[in-house]
Design an enzyme around this catalytic site. Structure first.
Site, PDB file in Angstrom:
ATOM      1  CB  SER A 105      18.773 -53.701  52.241  1.00 38.36           C
ATOM      2  OG  SER A 105      18.266 -52.486  52.070  1.00 38.36           O
ATOM      3  CG  ASP A 253      11.786 -55.444  48.602  1.00 40.50           C
ATOM      4  OD1 ASP A 253      11.375 -54.308  48.967  1.00 40.50           O
ATOM      5  OD2 ASP A 253      12.876 -55.800  48.554  1.00 40.50           O
ATOM      6  CG  HIS A 281      13.448 -54.178  52.039  1.00 41.68           C
ATOM      7  ND1 HIS A 281      13.852 -54.001  50.664  1.00 41.68           N
ATOM      8  CD2 HIS A 281      14.243 -53.624  52.659  1.00 41.68           C
ATOM      9  CE1 HIS A 281      15.166 -53.619  50.991  1.00 41.68           C
ATOM     10  NE2 HIS A 281      15.348 -53.257  51.964  1.00 41.68           N
TER      11      HIS A 281
END
Length: 302
Positions: A105, A253, A281
């Site tokens: 991320s 995700d 995610h």
């Protein structure tokens, strides 16, 4: 039991907590966590698998998380470039000239920044659960929250379930530590996606550890402010990346739907895209995914 060398390093005026595992002579892997998440977000099982494969592994707490220093964002605002400078300071603090960067991320955006602007520090890049660092998701989020369709030329917003969670979470009670921790657990549940099982007990243990070791748990919200700063260095073309790149992305995700990973891989020359079925995610609360992610990293960094 996995044990590492704990050490504080300095990035300018900021002191960062780091932990190193494995033999210093082995190739180095720097693990860079995502928004508001300390280095222990990388599970011991993944670290151990990498060490057993002949790699030195370093993980660290971002500024404003864990045991690292907290910053007064009002008087000392920072951006992606500053978080990237923190990552290079960690490498310098351990005497590592270049490392295999593995980011999740926000950590993957930091890895992209370094691969473009500090290529000599990057042996390979593994970008997980990310979007191109120059993509500003704000307009797409705003349209989705307003019930408007996405623009033709923008990457998709988060799922309806995730956006609903944001609204519900904003109104959830947070007057006690227990209520704040419960809200965090539910956020991890939503980030896990709706396909694979969610290990709630593991998520609770992780949240408890985060609260127990945080200098100021509320300071982690500064990462969201930093993520909203869009400087020219962040808009630099990813076509300049020369490091061998693996883009790992979950098919489920909820924050960055798969089109984000596809766009990232398309912008980096020669990048390999691996879509992991059912992964959300944050994969480390889905049983079995830690081993799969470790295997992908080991293959890519060999």
């Amino acid at each position: 039991m996995l044990t590492g060398e704990k050490k504080f390093v300095r990035s300018g005026q900021v002191r960062l907590w780091t932990e190193r595992f494995g033999h210093p002579g082995d190739p180095s892997v720097l693990l860079i966590m995502g928004t508001s998440t300390p280095g222990i977000g990388w599970p011991d099982e993944l670290v151990e698998a990498l060490v057993d494969s002949g790699r030195q592994v370093i993980r660290f707490d971002h500024r404003d998380t864990g045991r690292s220093d907290c910053v007064d964002f009002t008087t000392h605002p920072y951006a992606l470039a500053d978080l990237a400078a923190d990552a290079t300071a960690v490498l310098d603090g351990h005497g590592v000239a270049a490392a295999h960067l593995v980011g999740s991320s926000l950590g993957a955006a930091i890895g992209q920044w370094l691969a473009v602007h500090r290529p000599a520090r990057v042996r390979t890049l593994t970008a997980m659960a990310s979007s191109p660092m120059g993509n500003n998701p704000g307009p797409a989020w705003a349209r989705a929250m307003a019930g408007q369709p996405a623009a033709v030329d923008e990457l998709p917003p988060p799922t309806a379930r995730f956006l609903h969670h944001l609204v519900a979470s904003a109104h959830a009670p947070r007057t006690t530590v227990a209520e704040r921790m419960e809200a965090d657990v539910q956020t991890w549940r939503v980030l896990n996606g709706e396909v694979l099982p969610f290990d709630e007990a593991a998520a609770r243990r992780f949240v408890e550890r985060c609260y127990a070791r945080a200098t100021d748990i509320a300071a982690a919200a500064n990462h969201n402010l930093a993520g909203q700063r869009w400087d020219d260095d962040r808009r630099a073309s990813l076509s300049a990346v020369t490091a061998s790149t693996l883009v790992l992305h979950g098919s489920a995700d909820p924050l960055f739907p798969p089109a984000h990973g596809e766009a990232l891989a398309a912008q980096i020359p020669g990048a390999h895209l691996e879509i992991v079925p059912g992964m959300g995610h944050h994969p480390f609360f889905s049983p079995g995914l830690t081993e799969r992610i470790a295997g992908s990293i080991i293959r890519h960094t060999t």
